[in-house]
Design a protein around this motif. Structure first.
Motif, PDB file in Angstrom:
ATOM      1  N   SER A 192       7.580  21.624  20.460  1.00 26.60           N
ATOM      2  CA  SER A 192       6.480  20.656  20.543  1.00 26.60           C
ATOM      3  C   SER A 192       5.688  20.607  19.247  1.00 26.60           C
ATOM      4  O   SER A 192       5.389  19.519  18.725  1.00 26.60           O
ATOM      5  N   SER A 251       9.979  26.303  23.679  1.00 23.89           N
ATOM      6  CA  SER A 251       9.419  25.016  24.088  1.00 23.89           C
ATOM      7  C   SER A 251       8.142  24.701  23.310  1.00 23.89           C
ATOM      8  O   SER A 251       7.941  23.572  22.840  1.00 23.89           O
ATOM      9  N   PRO A 282      12.145  17.160  30.267  1.00 21.05           N
ATOM     10  CA  PRO A 282      12.075  18.610  30.074  1.00 21.05           C
ATOM     11  C   PRO A 282      13.373  19.199  29.528  1.00 21.05           C
ATOM     12  O   PRO A 282      13.350  20.225  28.853  1.00 21.05           O
ATOM     13  N   LYS A 340       7.609  16.216  27.219  1.00 19.11           N
ATOM     14  CA  LYS A 340       8.136  17.378  27.960  1.00 19.11           C
ATOM     15  C   LYS A 340       8.115  17.102  29.458  1.00 19.11           C
ATOM     16  O   LYS A 340       8.966  17.595  30.201  1.00 19.11           O
ATOM     17  N   PHE A 353      13.498  20.298  26.009  1.00 20.20           N
ATOM     18  CA  PHE A 353      12.680  21.438  25.624  1.00 20.20           C
ATOM     19  C   PHE A 353      13.094  22.732  26.324  1.00 20.20           C
ATOM     20  O   PHE A 353      12.832  23.809  25.813  1.00 20.20           O
ATOM     21  N   LEU A 354      13.653  22.602  27.513  1.00 20.13           N
ATOM     22  CA  LEU A 354      13.965  23.761  28.353  1.00 20.13           C
ATOM     23  C   LEU A 354      15.396  23.665  28.879  1.00 20.13           C
ATOM     24  O   LEU A 354      15.929  22.558  29.022  1.00 20.13           O
TER      25      LEU A 354
END
Length: 161
Positions: free
Chosen positions: A155, A151, A56, A52, A59-60
């Motif tokens: 994970s 997120s 990132p 992440k 995830f975002l």
């Protein structure tokens, strides 16, 4: 033990930070996963937490990610969040022993602020929360809860055996 997290990319400038108060639900004092069972491999979860930092955008909803290693073992990162039209600039520190990743927002001069976003395995949950660097107390966090939960869930899903 600090771990250096490095990622390549480019970054574009963005305007000053707007409020996210118009979001339907904020993260408040933190967001956590459901209790993780034996099907979640903690070593794989740590890898996902570090990923992440490096990526990132997996995830975002962020763009224009740029990362550089810091001399003290951390990572300098900037990324643009189109939903709020804001460019985050931060220092990131990974501590595998504590199973935590600290994201410390930088001020306009490049100094670390008192605002720390923590991604940490606490007990049988993966949590994201904001705290004060000075006092360690949790702070109200205006990040959209749904994005933070997504997120976290990604994970945990990556760590399933």
């Amino acid at each position: 033990v600090a771990q250096v997290c490095v990622c390549p990319s480019t970054v574009a400038p963005a305007p000053t930070r707007p409020t996210m108060s118009d979001q339907p639900e904020r993260s408040g004092l933190g967001v956590a996963s459901a209790p993780m069972g034996p099907d979640v491999d903690i070593a794989k979860l740590w890898e996902a937490m570090v990923a992440k930092v490096e990526r990132p955008q997996d995830f975002l909803p962020v763009e224009n990610v740029e990362c550089k290693p810091l001399p003290n073992g951390g990572t300098w990162r900037s990324m643009y969040l189109p939903a709020t039209d804001y460019k985050y600039v931060e220092h990131i520190y990974c501590n595998e022993e504590k199973k935590e990743v600290l994201f410390i927002e930088l001020d306009a001069e490049g100094n670390e602020s008192d605002n720390v976003i923590v991604n940490q395995i606490i007990g049988d949950k993966l949590e994201y929360f904001k705290k004060s660097a000075k006092t360690g107390e949790r702070l109200d966090w205006d990040a959209p809860r749904a994005a933070v939960q997504k997120s976290i869930d990604k994970s945990v899903d990556m760590a399933r055996k």
